[in-house]
Design an enzyme around this catalytic site. Sequence first.
Site, mmCIF file in Angstrom:
data_model
loop_
_atom_site.group_PDB
_atom_site.id
_atom_site.type_symbol
_atom_site.label_atom_id
_atom_site.label_comp_id
_atom_site.label_asym_id
_atom_site.label_seq_id
_atom_site.Cartn_x
_atom_site.Cartn_y
_atom_site.Cartn_z
ATOM 1 N N PHE A 199 0.926 -1.169 0.090
ATOM 2 C CA PHE A 199 -0.016 0.028 -0.035
ATOM 3 C C PHE A 199 0.649 1.138 0.129
ATOM 4 O O PHE A 199 0.410 2.273 -0.446
ATOM 5 C CB PHE A 199 -0.914 -0.196 1.021
ATOM 6 C CG PHE A 199 -0.192 0.327 2.562
ATOM 7 C CD1 PHE A 199 -0.233 1.894 2.743
ATOM 8 C CD2 PHE A 199 0.384 -0.435 3.233
ATOM 9 C CE1 PHE A 199 0.424 2.474 3.986
ATOM 10 C CE2 PHE A 199 1.036 0.063 4.316
ATOM 11 C CZ PHE A 199 1.194 1.515 4.765
ATOM 12 N N LYS A 243 -1.475 -7.035 -9.238
ATOM 13 C CA LYS A 243 -2.362 -7.285 -8.035
ATOM 14 C C LYS A 243 -1.910 -6.287 -7.087
ATOM 15 O O LYS A 243 -1.086 -6.573 -6.031
ATOM 16 C CB LYS A 243 -2.416 -8.710 -7.470
ATOM 17 C CG LYS A 243 -3.375 -9.109 -6.796
ATOM 18 C CD LYS A 243 -3.911 -8.162 -5.634
ATOM 19 C CE LYS A 243 -3.203 -8.468 -4.304
ATOM 20 N NZ LYS A 243 -3.616 -7.326 -3.335
ATOM 21 N N GLU A 256 -4.819 -3.726 -2.064
ATOM 22 C CA GLU A 256 -6.552 -3.417 -1.984
ATOM 23 C C GLU A 256 -6.594 -2.181 -0.979
ATOM 24 O O GLU A 256 -8.004 -1.763 -0.881
ATOM 25 C CB GLU A 256 -7.128 -4.461 -1.163
ATOM 26 C CG GLU A 256 -6.925 -5.120 0.071
ATOM 27 C CD GLU A 256 -5.630 -5.902 0.439
ATOM 28 O OE1 GLU A 256 -4.689 -5.770 -0.507
ATOM 29 O OE2 GLU A 256 -5.786 -6.898 1.094
ATOM 30 N N ARG A 257 -5.664 -1.767 -0.398
ATOM 31 C CA ARG A 257 -5.982 -0.584 0.580
ATOM 32 C C ARG A 257 -5.921 0.840 -0.357
ATOM 33 O O ARG A 257 -6.597 1.624 0.053
ATOM 34 C CB ARG A 257 -4.977 -0.364 1.610
ATOM 35 C CG ARG A 257 -5.269 -1.604 2.609
ATOM 36 C CD ARG A 257 -4.351 -1.401 3.952
ATOM 37 N NE ARG A 257 -3.442 -2.578 4.060
ATOM 38 C CZ ARG A 257 -2.523 -2.872 4.599
ATOM 39 N NH1 ARG A 257 -2.079 -1.605 5.587
ATOM 40 N NH2 ARG A 257 -1.791 -3.764 4.710
ATOM 41 N N SER A 288 5.492 -7.090 2.962
ATOM 42 C CA SER A 288 5.982 -7.252 4.481
ATOM 43 C C SER A 288 6.687 -8.533 4.349
ATOM 44 O O SER A 288 6.498 -9.325 3.520
ATOM 45 C CB SER A 288 5.075 -7.340 5.444
ATOM 46 O OG SER A 288 4.026 -8.286 5.227
ATOM 47 N N CYS A 309 9.355 1.931 3.013
ATOM 48 C CA CYS A 309 10.424 0.886 3.310
ATOM 49 C C CYS A 309 11.643 1.234 3.633
ATOM 50 O O CYS A 309 12.664 0.370 4.139
ATOM 51 C CB CYS A 309 10.543 -0.285 2.310
ATOM 52 S SG CYS A 309 10.908 0.508 0.571
ATOM 53 N N GLU A 313 9.129 -4.174 12.995
ATOM 54 C CA GLU A 313 8.923 -2.905 12.094
ATOM 55 C C GLU A 313 7.815 -2.260 12.466
ATOM 56 O O GLU A 313 6.641 -2.850 12.265
ATOM 57 C CB GLU A 313 8.808 -3.498 10.441
ATOM 58 C CG GLU A 313 8.715 -2.345 9.468
ATOM 59 C CD GLU A 313 8.488 -2.835 8.327
ATOM 60 O OE1 GLU A 313 7.808 -4.100 7.974
ATOM 61 O OE2 GLU A 313 8.941 -2.273 7.440
HETATM 62 P P1 NAD Z 1 1.691 -6.673 3.179
HETATM 63 O O1 NAD Z 1 2.746 -7.574 2.934
HETATM 64 O O2 NAD Z 1 0.663 -6.533 4.156
HETATM 65 O O3 NAD Z 1 0.612 -6.801 1.588
HETATM 66 C C1 NAD Z 1 1.667 -6.583 0.502
HETATM 67 C C2 NAD Z 1 0.914 -7.416 -0.646
HETATM 68 O O4 NAD Z 1 0.571 -8.584 -0.327
HETATM 69 C C3 NAD Z 1 -0.416 -6.737 -0.918
HETATM 70 O O5 NAD Z 1 -0.834 -6.818 -2.153
HETATM 71 C C4 NAD Z 1 -1.556 -7.827 -0.150
HETATM 72 O O6 NAD Z 1 -2.796 -7.727 -0.644
HETATM 73 C C5 NAD Z 1 -0.715 -8.864 -0.024
HETATM 74 N N1 NAD Z 1 -1.278 -9.727 1.099
HETATM 75 C C6 NAD Z 1 -1.346 -9.389 2.278
HETATM 76 N N2 NAD Z 1 -1.355 -10.580 3.235
HETATM 77 C C7 NAD Z 1 -1.246 -11.544 2.319
HETATM 78 C C8 NAD Z 1 -1.441 -13.017 2.793
HETATM 79 N N3 NAD Z 1 -1.688 -13.411 3.885
HETATM 80 N N4 NAD Z 1 -1.357 -13.708 1.626
HETATM 81 C C9 NAD Z 1 -1.026 -13.413 0.520
HETATM 82 N N5 NAD Z 1 -0.870 -12.266 0.227
HETATM 83 C C10 NAD Z 1 -1.059 -11.287 1.097
HETATM 84 O O7 NAD Z 1 2.383 -5.056 3.165
HETATM 85 P P2 NAD Z 1 1.599 -4.042 3.073
HETATM 86 O O8 NAD Z 1 1.134 -3.487 4.689
HETATM 87 O O9 NAD Z 1 0.850 -3.370 2.200
HETATM 88 O O10 NAD Z 1 3.049 -2.864 2.904
HETATM 89 C C11 NAD Z 1 4.081 -2.487 3.979
HETATM 90 C C12 NAD Z 1 4.999 -3.385 4.015
HETATM 91 O O11 NAD Z 1 5.641 -3.422 2.653
HETATM 92 C C13 NAD Z 1 6.372 -2.937 5.005
HETATM 93 O O12 NAD Z 1 6.627 -4.156 5.574
HETATM 94 C C14 NAD Z 1 7.164 -2.471 3.943
HETATM 95 O O13 NAD Z 1 8.446 -2.333 4.553
HETATM 96 C C15 NAD Z 1 7.147 -3.367 2.672
HETATM 97 N N6 NAD Z 1 7.719 -2.819 1.815
HETATM 98 C C16 NAD Z 1 9.052 -2.962 1.197
HETATM 99 C C17 NAD Z 1 9.701 -2.473 0.176
HETATM 100 C C18 NAD Z 1 10.921 -2.905 -0.227
HETATM 101 O O14 NAD Z 1 11.285 -2.456 -1.240
HETATM 102 N N7 NAD Z 1 11.662 -3.947 0.605
HETATM 103 C C19 NAD Z 1 9.030 -1.344 -0.431
HETATM 104 C C20 NAD Z 1 7.748 -0.940 -0.120
HETATM 105 C C21 NAD Z 1 7.125 -1.564 1.251
#
Ligand code: NAD
Length: 498
Positions: free
Chosen positions: A149, A173, A176-177, A226, A281, A382
Amino acid sequence: MRTIEHWIAGKHVTGAGMRRGSVYDPATGQVQAEVVLAEPADVAAATGAAAEAFPAWAATSVTARSRLMFRLRDLLERYEDDLAAVVSSEHGKVLDDARGEVVRGREVVEFACGIPQLLKGEYSDSVSTGVDSYSFRQPLGVVAGITPFNFPIMVPLWMHPVAIACGNTFVLKPSERDPGASDLVAELYAEAGLPEGVFNVVHGDKVAVDAVLASPDVSAVSFVGSTPIARYVHGRASATGKRVQALGGAKNHAVVMPDADLDLAADHLVAAGYGSAGQRCMAISAVVAVGPAADVLVAKLAERTKEIRVAPGSEPGAQMGPVVTAEAKERVSRYVAEGEAAGAAVVVDGRGLEVPGHPGGFFIGPTLLDGVTPDMSVYTDEIFGPVLSVLRVPSLASALDLVNANPYGNGTAVFTSSGEVARTFQRQVSVGMIGINVPIPVPMAFHSFGGWKDSLFGDHHVHGPEGVRFYTQAKVVTSRWPHVAEESLAQLNFPTSR
Ligand code: NAD
């Protein structure tokens, strides 16, 4: 209520699923739209459209693919304000920050405009008598991107322009937020002349992700999110034989040496810790103050933290907006309380902040903690919110030990006026992206972005040269065009050069 739909084969579609997600305006706490949540049939429709579009797109000349990227680049510039407005209203970040995200994403399209140069192969003349050898790279097929998101336009742009310029077709994909920006980008691709089915968007949650990971149509997956989900995606996608790069979470440290310009360090740390309400991130969340730097630095950080103007992202002069959801606000407050209970000093407390006229908004003020130790949950986890934790250490060696013991390895920075310290730091730290007097060292589009350790699963970073390698596979041709009258050199033993 406005509905945000999938984009499949060049059209907005509601899809087969009946489930809907809420898209909030984080500044008011009100639901502003609903997003369709895909069922496996919707994912199959998107991957099927992408598979159908692949042969023709892969056969489109590299110059035509490059020209498409030039047109997309111009459209992203023309619609910069509209894109930034959608990002700000669904994510909460301030407008200028959202604009910056659009610009950094557009830079990847600018990189992809150079795809003819990037895909040039290698040629070896006369590797044997009358024999030449050459290599070139071809696209993989249908590739998928699953994104978080916090950068709803930039992170997808890390992936799809490079993948599509390489000749792949793409299924995105998004989170969704804050899904709205992805549909706008799909419309811009169509306006740029991209054939139907080359770029598709399916909205959804775990159901959609699992369907993408299981899809026989999909050859490769790029994930950003994450760490627990990155680990899961890497495992599942690898098990079904896909190429995968899965970028995870972070805990980014800034080491501040006593010889640093502490005013400059404090200015940059406040910007890096609280920009986008800490939801980057590459945000700095742990400040490692070395020796006598600590007292002066904490005083300077506190002064600047108190001056930050927290307001809705669309309000002129706002420096920091709300966090993305009510749960995120609750999580950040809980971590601050845990840190305080464990003995950290709450130097500036953002809990309980009220923004006039916005009682329901997901606001939490910038928070500064001092005396944080490595066993506290504010350090081990985090937080992903506007919290800067100061840890005090006696030396550069102990600072390096601390950073290197952390399981994450996304970004880090050192503030110093010593070239020797900077060089030691950059060589000895176990982190993928390093800033020297630069707090958020996000690589430019023509380099590649990626962390180490639990911040990336897989072996390719995104965009830049590594992105091109990730989205293509190599072929090597050995060729001979013998003259009809020439003596045949065929032998049963293993061929060697003559
Ligand atoms: P998230 O992991 O909750 O979601 C990321 C994606 O995974 C979304 O599209 C979501 O729909 C999907 N998802 C969520 N739960 C899932 C599950 N149980 N099974 C399968 N798919 C699932 O992350 P977020 O809260 O949207 O974003 C923040 C996180 O992203 C932080 O941890 C941040 O550090 C990380 N991030 C990392 C980078 C990087 O380059 N390393 C860049 C941006 C964000």
